[in-house]
Motif scaffolding. Structure first.
Motif, mmCIF file in Angstrom:
data_model
loop_
_atom_site.group_PDB
_atom_site.id
_atom_site.type_symbol
_atom_site.label_atom_id
_atom_site.label_comp_id
_atom_site.label_asym_id
_atom_site.label_seq_id
_atom_site.Cartn_x
_atom_site.Cartn_y
_atom_site.Cartn_z
ATOM 1 N N UNK A 33 0.855 -1.184 0.000
ATOM 2 C CA UNK A 33 0.000 0.000 0.000
ATOM 3 C C UNK A 33 0.893 1.237 0.000
ATOM 4 N N UNK A 34 0.603 2.200 -0.846
ATOM 5 C CA UNK A 34 1.334 3.465 -0.869
ATOM 6 C C UNK A 34 0.478 4.532 -0.215
ATOM 7 N N UNK A 35 1.109 5.382 0.621
ATOM 8 C CA UNK A 35 0.381 6.422 1.351
ATOM 9 C C UNK A 35 1.362 7.522 1.749
ATOM 10 N N UNK A 36 0.840 8.690 2.020
ATOM 11 C CA UNK A 36 1.640 9.804 2.546
ATOM 12 C C UNK A 36 1.080 10.198 3.895
ATOM 13 N N UNK A 37 1.949 10.695 4.745
ATOM 14 C CA UNK A 37 1.523 11.224 6.032
ATOM 15 C C UNK A 37 1.016 12.648 5.870
ATOM 16 N N UNK A 38 0.935 13.354 6.985
ATOM 17 C CA UNK A 38 0.476 14.736 6.980
ATOM 18 C C UNK A 38 1.545 15.604 6.314
ATOM 19 N N UNK A 39 1.156 16.277 5.236
ATOM 20 C CA UNK A 39 2.053 17.156 4.492
ATOM 21 C C UNK A 39 1.606 18.603 4.669
ATOM 22 N N UNK A 40 2.451 19.523 4.278
ATOM 23 C CA UNK A 40 2.112 20.936 4.290
ATOM 24 C C UNK A 40 0.818 21.130 3.491
ATOM 25 N N UNK A 41 -0.230 21.606 4.152
ATOM 26 C CA UNK A 41 -1.516 21.817 3.492
ATOM 27 C C UNK A 41 -2.512 20.684 3.639
ATOM 28 N N UNK A 42 -2.089 19.533 4.175
ATOM 29 C CA UNK A 42 -3.004 18.392 4.331
ATOM 30 C C UNK A 42 -4.108 18.662 5.342
ATOM 31 N N UNK A 43 -3.757 19.305 6.451
ATOM 32 C CA UNK A 43 -4.723 19.527 7.527
ATOM 33 C C UNK A 43 -5.750 20.590 7.157
ATOM 34 N N UNK A 44 -5.389 21.523 6.294
ATOM 35 C CA UNK A 44 -6.297 22.594 5.885
ATOM 36 C C UNK A 44 -7.095 22.218 4.640
ATOM 37 N N UNK A 45 -6.834 21.045 4.073
ATOM 38 C CA UNK A 45 -7.531 20.630 2.869
ATOM 39 C C UNK A 45 -7.020 21.306 1.607
ATOM 40 N N UNK A 46 -5.808 21.884 1.672
ATOM 41 C CA UNK A 46 -5.243 22.551 0.498
ATOM 42 C C UNK A 46 -4.636 21.572 -0.491
ATOM 43 N N UNK A 99 9.253 12.975 7.146
ATOM 44 C CA UNK A 99 8.698 14.035 6.312
ATOM 45 C C UNK A 99 7.304 14.493 6.694
ATOM 46 N N UNK A 100 6.748 13.965 7.783
ATOM 47 C CA UNK A 100 5.378 14.294 8.181
ATOM 48 C C UNK A 100 5.351 15.504 9.112
ATOM 49 N N UNK A 101 4.215 16.157 9.143
ATOM 50 C CA UNK A 101 4.006 17.317 10.000
ATOM 51 C C UNK A 101 3.012 16.979 11.099
ATOM 52 N N UNK A 102 3.081 17.689 12.232
ATOM 53 C CA UNK A 102 2.095 17.451 13.294
ATOM 54 C C UNK A 102 0.711 17.939 12.879
ATOM 55 N N UNK A 103 -0.305 17.328 13.450
ATOM 56 C CA UNK A 103 -1.667 17.839 13.301
ATOM 57 C C UNK A 103 -1.819 18.966 14.317
ATOM 58 N N UNK A 104 -1.786 20.194 13.844
ATOM 59 C CA UNK A 104 -1.784 21.348 14.736
ATOM 60 C C UNK A 104 -3.052 21.421 15.577
ATOM 61 N N UNK A 105 -4.172 20.945 15.056
ATOM 62 C CA UNK A 105 -5.424 20.950 15.816
ATOM 63 C C UNK A 105 -5.261 20.160 17.101
ATOM 64 N N UNK A 106 -4.655 18.990 17.032
ATOM 65 C CA UNK A 106 -4.428 18.171 18.224
ATOM 66 C C UNK A 106 -3.283 18.724 19.062
ATOM 67 N N UNK A 107 -2.205 19.148 18.416
ATOM 68 C CA UNK A 107 -1.004 19.596 19.124
ATOM 69 C C UNK A 107 -1.230 20.868 19.934
ATOM 70 N N UNK A 108 -2.169 21.718 19.514
ATOM 71 C CA UNK A 108 -2.367 23.004 20.190
ATOM 72 C C UNK A 108 -3.602 23.070 21.068
ATOM 73 N N UNK A 109 -4.490 22.091 20.978
ATOM 74 C CA UNK A 109 -5.710 22.172 21.779
ATOM 75 C C UNK A 109 -5.394 21.878 23.247
ATOM 76 N N UNK A 110 -5.623 22.892 24.093
ATOM 77 C CA UNK A 110 -5.418 22.771 25.534
ATOM 78 C C UNK A 110 -6.637 23.395 26.208
ATOM 79 N N UNK A 111 -7.616 22.579 26.589
ATOM 80 C CA UNK A 111 -8.856 23.149 27.120
ATOM 81 C C UNK A 111 -8.608 23.947 28.401
ATOM 82 N N UNK A 112 -9.434 24.979 28.580
ATOM 83 C CA UNK A 112 -9.290 25.814 29.777
ATOM 84 C C UNK A 112 -10.279 25.430 30.871
ATOM 85 N N UNK A 113 -11.055 24.380 30.620
ATOM 86 C CA UNK A 113 -11.978 23.901 31.662
ATOM 87 C C UNK A 113 -12.066 22.382 31.613
#
Length: 170
Positions: A33-46, A99-113
């Protein structure tokens, strides 16, 4: 066959800090199976592959985190080593793999409650044209372009959603 799995932390997490949620892609089929990880623009749907994360509060069902809109439509070029071959039974982390990038949505979400939050992730490789994988600048030309398009053609066209992961923050 391609499986997408999310792994959440064991136990509750402290409010104000991101939870260590990670992803895994597994080849559950009988062929390579061929696949790519998270690339620049993958998380934003670009660009493809699309990795679309979201985080929802369980008490009111409100989405509290999702990818931010893209500030710049230009994304880095696809490279041959961005596409990985997984043998049957192999897996890799599309966020921390080569060559993969972090998912910024998960990496930055820090709930305040305190509360319970559900993490979801959908992967789509269903581009309508292989050029949608190439990026936005410094695009390859000639034989390099043809080589990349041939690799992209090996990626199965599918959309998979990982089973949600619930994380409690205290």
């Amino acid at each position: 066959m391609l499986d997408l799995v999310l792994h959440g932390p064991s136990g509750s997490q402290p409010v104000g800090r991101p939870a260590p949620v990670r992803a895994e892609i597994r080849n559950t089929g009988e062929r390579d199976l061929w696949i790519a990880g998270v690339l620049d623009g993958s998380e934003n749907g670009l660009r493809y592959p699309h990795y679309l994360p979201a985080i929802t509060r369980t008490d009111d069902g409100r989405v509290v985190a999702r990818p931010a809109p893209a500030e710049d439509p230009l994304v880095g070029p696809l490279r041959a080593n961005d596409l990985l071959r997984l043998a049957p039974g192999d897996s890799f982390d599309p966020v921390t793999g080569p060559g993969c990038l972090p998912l910024m949505t998960f990496a930055h979400f820090a709930p305040d409650r305190p509360g319970r939050y559900v993490y979801t992730l959908t992967l789509s490789t269903e581009s309508t044209a292989p050029e949608q994988w190439l990026g936005g600048f410094a695009l390859p030309v000639g034989a390099d372009r043809e080589q990349l398009l041939a690799l992209v053609a090996r990626v199965p066209r599918t959309t998979v959603t990982a089973a949600p992961v619930e994380v409690e923050f205290l």
